[in-house]
Motif scaffolding. Structure first.
Motif, PDB file in Angstrom:
ATOM      1  N   VAL A  20     137.254 -16.445 108.915  1.00 27.83           N
ATOM      2  CA  VAL A  20     135.676 -17.369 108.835  1.00 27.83           C
ATOM      3  C   VAL A  20     135.229 -18.090 108.971  1.00 27.83           C
ATOM      4  CG1 VAL A  20     136.022 -19.034 106.674  1.00 27.83           C
ATOM      5  CG2 VAL A  20     134.901 -16.983 105.929  1.00 27.83           C
ATOM      6  N   THR A  21     135.489 -19.595 109.603  1.00 23.49           N
ATOM      7  CA  THR A  21     135.007 -20.785 110.332  1.00 23.49           C
ATOM      8  C   THR A  21     134.385 -19.358 112.190  1.00 23.49           C
ATOM      9  OG1 THR A  21     135.772 -22.187 109.240  1.00 23.49           O
ATOM     10  CG2 THR A  21     135.040 -22.551 110.981  1.00 23.49           C
ATOM     11  N   VAL A  22     135.814 -19.096 112.235  1.00 28.86           N
ATOM     12  CA  VAL A  22     135.744 -18.172 113.950  1.00 28.86           C
ATOM     13  C   VAL A  22     134.584 -17.122 113.662  1.00 28.86           C
ATOM     14  CG1 VAL A  22     136.390 -17.461 115.452  1.00 28.86           C
ATOM     15  CG2 VAL A  22     137.721 -19.228 114.637  1.00 28.86           C
ATOM     16  N   ALA A  23     134.756 -16.597 112.636  1.00 22.54           N
ATOM     17  CA  ALA A  23     133.625 -14.962 112.705  1.00 22.54           C
ATOM     18  C   ALA A  23     132.516 -16.146 112.352  1.00 22.54           C
ATOM     19  CB  ALA A  23     134.075 -14.193 112.116  1.00 22.54           C
ATOM     20  N   ALA A  24     131.867 -16.858 111.598  1.00 20.31           N
ATOM     21  CA  ALA A  24     130.752 -17.308 111.248  1.00 20.31           C
ATOM     22  C   ALA A  24     130.310 -18.032 112.488  1.00 20.31           C
ATOM     23  CB  ALA A  24     130.871 -18.163 109.511  1.00 20.31           C
ATOM     24  N   SER A  25     131.422 -18.626 113.211  1.00 22.44           N
ATOM     25  CA  SER A  25     130.613 -19.580 113.844  1.00 22.44           C
ATOM     26  C   SER A  25     130.105 -18.521 115.194  1.00 22.44           C
ATOM     27  CB  SER A  25     131.414 -20.372 114.485  1.00 22.44           C
ATOM     28  OG  SER A  25     131.695 -21.268 113.660  1.00 22.44           O
ATOM     29  N   MET A  26     130.739 -17.325 115.346  1.00 26.06           N
ATOM     30  CA  MET A  26     130.076 -16.246 116.791  1.00 26.06           C
ATOM     31  C   MET A  26     129.554 -15.360 116.524  1.00 26.06           C
ATOM     32  SD  MET A  26     134.397 -14.989 117.733  1.00 26.06           S
ATOM     33  CE  MET A  26     133.615 -13.758 118.944  1.00 26.06           C
ATOM     34  N   PHE A  27     128.643 -15.249 114.958  1.00 24.64           N
ATOM     35  CA  PHE A  27     128.073 -14.447 115.108  1.00 24.64           C
ATOM     36  C   PHE A  27     126.853 -14.574 114.684  1.00 24.64           C
ATOM     37  CE2 PHE A  27     124.822 -13.038 111.377  1.00 24.64           C
ATOM     38  CZ  PHE A  27     124.823 -11.367 111.436  1.00 24.64           C
ATOM     39  N   PRO A  28     125.799 -15.927 115.029  1.00 26.97           N
ATOM     40  CA  PRO A  28     124.466 -15.966 115.774  1.00 26.97           C
ATOM     41  C   PRO A  28     125.142 -15.647 116.944  1.00 26.97           C
ATOM     42  CG  PRO A  28     125.007 -17.776 114.124  1.00 26.97           C
ATOM     43  CD  PRO A  28     126.734 -17.696 114.678  1.00 26.97           C
ATOM     44  N   ARG A  29     125.830 -16.480 117.150  1.00 27.62           N
ATOM     45  CA  ARG A  29     125.573 -15.910 119.407  1.00 27.62           C
ATOM     46  C   ARG A  29     125.033 -14.453 119.735  1.00 27.62           C
ATOM     47  NH1 ARG A  29     130.025 -15.447 122.960  1.00 27.62           N
ATOM     48  NH2 ARG A  29     131.710 -16.206 121.456  1.00 27.62           N
ATOM     49  N   LYS A  30     126.286 -13.454 119.241  1.00 22.30           N
ATOM     50  CA  LYS A  30     125.693 -12.148 119.163  1.00 22.30           C
ATOM     51  C   LYS A  30     124.765 -11.586 118.588  1.00 22.30           C
ATOM     52  CE  LYS A  30     130.484 -10.985 120.783  1.00 22.30           C
ATOM     53  NZ  LYS A  30     130.656 -10.876 121.806  1.00 22.30           N
ATOM     54  N   ALA A  31     124.801 -11.631 117.434  1.00 23.83           N
ATOM     55  CA  ALA A  31     123.031 -11.381 116.847  1.00 23.83           C
ATOM     56  C   ALA A  31     122.225 -11.334 117.520  1.00 23.83           C
ATOM     57  CB  ALA A  31     123.248 -12.013 115.274  1.00 23.83           C
ATOM     58  N   ARG A  32     122.054 -13.224 118.175  1.00 25.74           N
ATOM     59  CA  ARG A  32     121.368 -13.300 119.498  1.00 25.74           C
ATOM     60  C   ARG A  32     121.190 -12.326 120.698  1.00 25.74           C
ATOM     61  NH1 ARG A  32     122.023 -18.540 119.396  1.00 25.74           N
ATOM     62  NH2 ARG A  32     120.653 -19.012 117.582  1.00 25.74           N
ATOM     63  N   ALA A  33     122.634 -11.969 121.072  1.00 26.15           N
ATOM     64  CA  ALA A  33     122.535 -11.098 122.324  1.00 26.15           C
ATOM     65  C   ALA A  33     121.949  -9.745 121.521  1.00 26.15           C
ATOM     66  CB  ALA A  33     124.080 -11.104 122.270  1.00 26.15           C
ATOM     67  N   ALA A  34     122.671  -9.463 120.929  1.00 31.18           N
ATOM     68  CA  ALA A  34     122.234  -8.099 120.084  1.00 31.18           C
ATOM     69  C   ALA A  34     120.447  -7.840 119.780  1.00 31.18           C
ATOM     70  CB  ALA A  34     122.710  -7.004 118.686  1.00 31.18           C
ATOM     71  N   LEU A  35     119.612  -9.143 119.406  1.00 36.68           N
ATOM     72  CA  LEU A  35     118.049  -9.153 119.416  1.00 36.68           C
ATOM     73  C   LEU A  35     117.075  -9.144 120.738  1.00 36.68           C
ATOM     74  CD1 LEU A  35     117.793 -11.840 116.485  1.00 36.68           C
ATOM     75  CD2 LEU A  35     116.922  -8.889 116.478  1.00 36.68           C
ATOM     76  N   ALA A  36     117.993  -9.833 121.235  1.00 37.29           N
ATOM     77  CA  ALA A  36     117.241  -9.845 123.235  1.00 37.29           C
ATOM     78  C   ALA A  36     117.263  -8.606 123.797  1.00 37.29           C
ATOM     79  CB  ALA A  36     118.211 -11.232 124.215  1.00 37.29           C
ATOM     80  N   GLU A  37     119.344  -7.824 123.239  1.00 36.63           N
ATOM     81  CA  GLU A  37     118.664  -6.312 124.377  1.00 36.63           C
ATOM     82  C   GLU A  37     118.363  -5.611 123.748  1.00 36.63           C
ATOM     83  OE1 GLU A  37     122.874  -6.851 125.657  1.00 36.63           O
ATOM     84  OE2 GLU A  37     123.021  -8.525 126.476  1.00 36.63           O
ATOM     85  N   GLY A  38     117.985  -5.366 122.199  1.00 41.55           N
ATOM     86  CA  GLY A  38     118.157  -4.416 121.218  1.00 41.55           C
ATOM     87  C   GLY A  38     119.680  -3.863 120.661  1.00 41.55           C
ATOM     88  N   ALA A  39     118.793  -3.535 119.357  1.00 43.59           N
ATOM     89  CA  ALA A  39     120.597  -3.371 119.042  1.00 43.59           C
ATOM     90  C   ALA A  39     120.979  -2.155 119.548  1.00 43.59           C
ATOM     91  CB  ALA A  39     120.526  -3.693 118.370  1.00 43.59           C
ATOM     92  N   ASP A  40     121.231  -1.720 120.598  1.00 44.17           N
ATOM     93  CA  ASP A  40     122.824  -1.013 120.530  1.00 44.17           C
ATOM     94  C   ASP A  40     123.962  -1.500 119.665  1.00 44.17           C
ATOM     95  OD1 ASP A  40     124.957  -1.899 121.454  1.00 44.17           O
ATOM     96  OD2 ASP A  40     124.603  -1.390 123.542  1.00 44.17           O
ATOM     97  N   GLY A  41     124.570   0.449 119.221  1.00 43.69           N
ATOM     98  CA  GLY A  41     125.508   0.705 118.734  1.00 43.69           C
ATOM     99  C   GLY A  41     126.543  -0.333 118.598  1.00 43.69           C
TER     100      GLY A  41
END
Length: 158
Positions: A20-41
């Motif tokens: 839970v700690t690792v997944a919660a910590s990874m979430f913002p970075r992955k979401a930031r990348a998705a927001l920057a690139e446009g959320a593809d599938g």
């Protein structure tokens, strides 16, 4: 019995709190990348997976304090200040996860999926708060872990 319960407590902590700690910590970075690139599938699927992991392992994580309390009762240390402090910090960590982390993760996913009225800039602002919240959550677990290992005032001299 104490060794058995302690083993279950430690296993539950490793198996539940780690993911839970690792997944919660990874979430913002992955979401930031998705927001920057446009959320593809793929991006959206990865963010949703991290959210699901956080949810599931948070539920499993309830076993950690339950087993910890059982272990403390068997060992006769329920009134120890280090244990009481650990329990209070565990409750605070759970509240941070339930009140700050999971709802913000859900809001970011909604923004990425186009389900919310939030634009990318607002979701990105929420990511900054989410990053801070996950950091606080992780730090609380670090302190609890140190208290469990050091046990101030312990007679074991460990």
């Amino acid at each position: 019995m104490a060794k058995f319960l302690l083993s279950l407590h430690v296993l539950a902590a490793v198996i539940a709190i780690g993911p839970v700690t690792v997944a919660a910590s990874m979430f913002p970075r992955k979401a930031r990348a998705a927001l920057a690139e446009g959320a593809d599938g793929t991006d959206l699927a990865a963010v949703r997976l991290l959210y699901r992991i956080t949810q599931v392992y948070a539920a499993i994580g309830v076993a950690v304090p339950v087993l910890g309390i059982g272990t403390a009762q068997v060992m006769g240390v329920m009134g120890s200040p280090w244990l009481i402090t650990s329990l209070v910090l565990t409750v605070i960590a759970a509240l941070v996860l339930l009140v700050l982390v999971l709802p913000r993760q859900e809001a970011v996913i909604s923004a990425l999926a186009g389900e919310a009225d939030a634009d990318s800039a607002k979701a990105l602002g929420g990511l900054k708060l989410l990053t801070m919240s996950t950091g606080i959550f992780s730090l609380l677990w670090v302190v609890v872990t140190v208290l469990m290992v050091v046990r101030p005032g312990s007679t074991t001299r460990a």
